[in-house]
Motif scaffolding. Structure first.
Motif, PDB file in Angstrom:
ATOM      1  N   TYR A 222       3.645  71.082  -3.149  1.00 28.51           N
ATOM      2  CA  TYR A 222       3.790  71.570  -4.513  1.00 28.51           C
ATOM      3  C   TYR A 222       4.623  70.561  -5.292  1.00 28.51           C
ATOM      4  N   ASN A 223       4.807  70.786  -6.587  1.00 33.28           N
ATOM      5  CA  ASN A 223       5.601  69.848  -7.371  1.00 33.28           C
ATOM      6  C   ASN A 223       6.620  70.588  -8.224  1.00 33.28           C
ATOM      7  N   ILE A 224       7.732  69.919  -8.477  1.00 35.10           N
ATOM      8  CA  ILE A 224       8.775  70.403  -9.370  1.00 35.10           C
ATOM      9  C   ILE A 224       8.939  69.379 -10.482  1.00 35.10           C
ATOM     10  N   MET A 225       8.950  69.829 -11.703  1.00 37.31           N
ATOM     11  CA  MET A 225       9.073  68.941 -12.847  1.00 37.31           C
ATOM     12  C   MET A 225      10.345  68.099 -12.734  1.00 37.31           C
ATOM     13  N   GLY A 226      10.171  66.790 -12.851  1.00 31.45           N
ATOM     14  CA  GLY A 226      11.298  65.872 -12.800  1.00 31.45           C
ATOM     15  C   GLY A 226      11.730  65.478 -11.406  1.00 31.45           C
ATOM     16  N   GLU A 227      11.163  66.142 -10.372  1.00 30.39           N
ATOM     17  CA  GLU A 227      11.501  65.812  -8.987  1.00 30.39           C
ATOM     18  C   GLU A 227      10.314  65.243  -8.223  1.00 30.39           C
ATOM     19  N   GLY A 228       9.099  65.639  -8.580  1.00 32.16           N
ATOM     20  CA  GLY A 228       7.913  65.151  -7.898  1.00 32.16           C
ATOM     21  C   GLY A 228       7.414  66.112  -6.843  1.00 32.16           C
TER      22      GLY A 228
ATOM     23  N   ALA B 200       6.294  59.246  -3.588  1.00 38.16           N
ATOM     24  CA  ALA B 200       5.322  59.539  -4.653  1.00 38.16           C
ATOM     25  C   ALA B 200       5.942  59.422  -6.039  1.00 38.16           C
ATOM     26  N   GLY B 201       7.265  59.419  -6.138  1.00 34.91           N
ATOM     27  CA  GLY B 201       7.921  59.281  -7.425  1.00 34.91           C
ATOM     28  C   GLY B 201       8.168  60.613  -8.114  1.00 34.91           C
ATOM     29  N   THR B 202       9.000  60.599  -9.138  1.00 35.19           N
ATOM     30  CA  THR B 202       9.438  61.833  -9.784  1.00 35.19           C
ATOM     31  C   THR B 202       8.426  62.398 -10.767  1.00 35.19           C
TER      32      THR B 202
ATOM     33  N   ASN C 130       2.584  59.487 -13.558  1.00 37.64           N
ATOM     34  CA  ASN C 130       2.745  58.659 -14.746  1.00 37.64           C
ATOM     35  C   ASN C 130       4.015  57.819 -14.577  1.00 37.64           C
ATOM     36  N   PRO C 131       4.005  56.859 -13.645  1.00 41.82           N
ATOM     37  CA  PRO C 131       5.236  56.149 -13.267  1.00 41.82           C
ATOM     38  C   PRO C 131       5.870  55.357 -14.406  1.00 41.82           C
ATOM     39  N   ASN C 132       5.075  54.934 -15.373  1.00 45.21           N
ATOM     40  CA  ASN C 132       5.616  54.161 -16.493  1.00 45.21           C
ATOM     41  C   ASN C 132       5.977  55.043 -17.688  1.00 45.21           C
TER      42      ASN C 132
ATOM     43  N   TYR D 162      -3.336  58.629  -7.462  1.00 50.76           N
ATOM     44  CA  TYR D 162      -2.818  57.954  -6.277  1.00 50.76           C
ATOM     45  C   TYR D 162      -3.157  58.756  -5.021  1.00 50.76           C
ATOM     46  N   SER D 163      -3.070  58.067  -3.873  1.00 50.79           N
ATOM     47  CA  SER D 163      -3.079  58.734  -2.575  1.00 50.79           C
ATOM     48  C   SER D 163      -1.826  58.308  -1.827  1.00 50.79           C
ATOM     49  N   VAL D 164      -1.383  59.163  -0.926  1.00 47.01           N
ATOM     50  CA  VAL D 164      -0.229  58.824  -0.097  1.00 47.01           C
ATOM     51  C   VAL D 164      -0.313  59.611   1.199  1.00 47.01           C
ATOM     52  N   ASN D 165       0.130  59.004   2.285  1.00 48.51           N
ATOM     53  CA  ASN D 165       0.186  59.686   3.576  1.00 48.51           C
ATOM     54  C   ASN D 165       1.513  60.424   3.668  1.00 48.51           C
ATOM     55  N   VAL D 166       1.448  61.716   3.949  1.00 51.59           N
ATOM     56  CA  VAL D 166       2.657  62.525   3.998  1.00 51.59           C
ATOM     57  C   VAL D 166       3.553  62.109   5.148  1.00 51.59           C
ATOM     58  N   THR D 167       2.963  61.637   6.224  1.00 53.81           N
ATOM     59  CA  THR D 167       3.739  61.251   7.406  1.00 53.81           C
ATOM     60  C   THR D 167       3.808  59.725   7.522  1.00 53.81           C
ATOM     61  N   GLY D 168       4.834  59.255   8.175  1.00 57.08           N
ATOM     62  CA  GLY D 168       4.915  57.835   8.503  1.00 57.08           C
ATOM     63  C   GLY D 168       5.533  56.946   7.446  1.00 57.08           C
ATOM     64  N   GLY D 169       5.944  57.510   6.301  1.00 55.71           N
ATOM     65  CA  GLY D 169       6.630  56.708   5.301  1.00 55.71           C
ATOM     66  C   GLY D 169       5.766  55.708   4.569  1.00 55.71           C
ATOM     67  N   ALA D 170       4.451  55.926   4.530  1.00 54.68           N
ATOM     68  CA  ALA D 170       3.563  54.987   3.847  1.00 54.68           C
ATOM     69  C   ALA D 170       3.793  55.021   2.342  1.00 54.68           C
ATOM     70  N   GLN D 171       3.491  53.903   1.685  1.00 60.33           N
ATOM     71  CA  GLN D 171       3.630  53.813   0.242  1.00 60.33           C
ATOM     72  C   GLN D 171       2.357  54.299  -0.452  1.00 60.33           C
ATOM     73  N   PRO D 172       2.481  54.813  -1.670  1.00 66.52           N
ATOM     74  CA  PRO D 172       1.306  55.299  -2.397  1.00 66.52           C
ATOM     75  C   PRO D 172       0.290  54.187  -2.643  1.00 66.52           C
TER      76      PRO D 172
END
Length: 502
Positions: free
Chosen positions: A279-285, A301-303, A322-324, A343-353
């Protein structure tokens, strides 16, 4: 994302349906052609594409979700309204055995895995039959109904009983049960959640189980509901102007035990295990959690990340961000609209988006034609993504306008296009090629076997077969007649077509 920003984004995209023909597609067409309605009234586009004034019914898009309705511009679908033919009795059928079989429609089967793409095993005796797709439609009286229809033939089944409003149908695991909110009231003067109701398949008159109401669910509306593949139904709580915090309810025979899963946040989506959700929280990601456990922030994943979806095969997520912090203001509304990327990102393993679909820009006379991304979804096996690319003209000076609507260098181009893009399930990287699937459609949804994409266009359900290797369309889309109901899109993912599990 706050409610005002989401509302502005949805309203901006709804303008796409304006000015394309003398007939209406939705209320915004009517307002454009006929001006403001009388006090306390709103325009309603009937199933006959005629504008009528009716008492106001207010629809609030999800806060924190930010998923815009990409609009449904008026184009000729080439399919006359066939009325309301019999859709056939809904049937639960056995649980899918997995895989793709060879049995065609009407042929005998032991499990859904015996059937070819688009079919499931059901009935007595067991035969392969077309899967159902659940949607929310509105009739000519302005009443919403939870509906289901076979993907390949005309005909509508109303899932609820009686004359009251029903909306947001969701399938249970295995496609043997269906849920929806019944008896909801959503007007400027009153908001009532109604009952979160479950019915078994095949539908039997008088059979229904109420799992929660507004009191036990602590909500004025059951929004962002998700059920399969979990044994719980999740929703986002709404109270007054606040829509935040996730609750779940049990769905077994005893049913009706409501638990607060999170104190804040929106847009839940279940992982394949049915207990983990994002899920997501506004301002937290983004955050992930399991019921009863503390949430884990997905910081990579960013905020600005939101609207995340799991697939059914791995730990990859699709999400918008919207990272910018780029925004655009559309003509007629001063609220800045975020320019989302996918974007896509792997939840496990610390992969980057991994960037799946970027914003774009092309030079035009006195400005530029730009795009942003909306309404993303996975194929169940995690090998394809589908999304809407929304097109707009940004003049050198002044506010932007959406393509396909107001006069601009792109007024004759579609304002929104559904694209597919292949994803490497091993690392989440996207192919370099976008596959153009459908102009002017919105809210794409993959079938459980990944061979079909359903979407809504001009208030009608469309189903497009695809080549699973290339994503290219196969044959013409199946366009379902309205049959007395205009399919709804204004509540974004709440209105996305939902395929019956195999």
């Amino acid at each position: 994302m706050n409610k005002r920003v989401v509302g502005a984004l949805c309203c901006a995209l709804w303008v796409l349906s304006s000015g394309c023909s003398d007939e209406c597609v939705d209320q915004f067409d009517c307002r454009t052609d006929k001006g403001q309605p009388a006090e306390g009234q709103e325009w309603v586009c009937t199933g006959d594409n005629k504008c009528e004034q009716r008492p106001i019914a207010v629809v609030d898009p999800d806060p924190d979700a930010g998923e815009p309705d990409a609009g449904v511009p008026e184009v000729d679908a080439g399919v006359p309204d066939a009325g309301v033919p019999d859709a056939g009795e809904l049937d639960a059928g056995p649980v899918d055995g997995g895989g793709q079989g060879t049995a065609g429609k009407g042929e005998s089967c032991a499990a859904s895995g015996d059937c070819i793409a688009g079919l499931r095993c059901e009935g007595t005796p067991l035969t392969c039959q077309a899967q159902q797709i659940a949607v929310t439609g509105r009739d000519d009286a302005g009443v919403s109904k939870a509906l289901s229809m076979r993907y390949d033939t005309p005909g509508v089944t109303v899932l609820s009983e009686g004359d009251s409003d029903s909306r947001y149908p969701r399938w249970g695991p295995g496609g043997t049960r269906v849920s929806f909110a019944q008896g909801a009231v959503d007007t400027s003067a009153e908001k009532v959640a109604g009952n979160l109701t479950v019915r078994d398949l095949p539908l039997v008159a008088g059979q229904a189980q109420v799992l929660a109401d507004g009191g036990s669910g602590n909500t004025e509306s059951f929004r962002s509901m998700e059920w399969e593949p979990s044994s719980y139904i999740a929703w986002v709580r709404q109270n007054g102007s606040s829509r935040s915090g996730i609750s779940v309810v049990t769905t077994d025979a005893a049913g009706g035990v409501v638990t607060q899963a999170t104190t804040t946040g929106a847009f839940p989506d279940w992982a394949a295990d049915g207990t983990t959700f994002v899920y997501n929280i506004m301002g937290e990601g983004l955050l992930t959690s399991t019921l009863g456990a503390a949430p884990t922030p997905l910081t990579s994943a960013g905020t600005t990340a939101e609207q995340a979806h799991y697939n059914r095969a791995n730990a990859q997520l699709l999400y918008l961000a919207n990272p910018n912090n780029e925004t655009v203001v559309f003509s007629g509304d001063p609220t800045p609209v975020p320019l989302f990327r996918l974007y896509s990102v792997n939840v496990t393993g610390g992969a980057q988006p991994q960037l799946v679909a970027d914003v774009s820009s092309e030079a035009a006379t006195d400005g530029a034609i730009n795009t942003f991304i909306a309404s993303p979804i996975w194929s169940p096996d995690g090998t394809w993504s589908a999304y809407v690319r929304a097109y707009y003209f940004k003049p050198t000076t002044g506010d932007a306008v959406l393509c396909g609507g107001a006069p601009s260098p792109c007024e004759t181009r579609p304002g929104n296009v559904i694209f597919l893009r292949a994803i490497n399930p091993a690392d989440g990287t996207a192919s370099t090629t976008e596959v153009r699937l459908a102009d002017d459609g919105t809210l794409p949804s993959f079938s459980p076997d990944g061979r079909f994409v359903a979407f809504i266009k001009m208030g009608q359900l469309n189903v497009q077969q695809i080549d699973p290797a290339t994503g290219a369309p196969v044959n013409a889309a199946i366009v379902h007649p309205r049959a007395g109901y205009t399919l709804q899109t204004s509540d974004s993912d709440d209105h996305r077509p939902r395929w019956q599990p195999r």
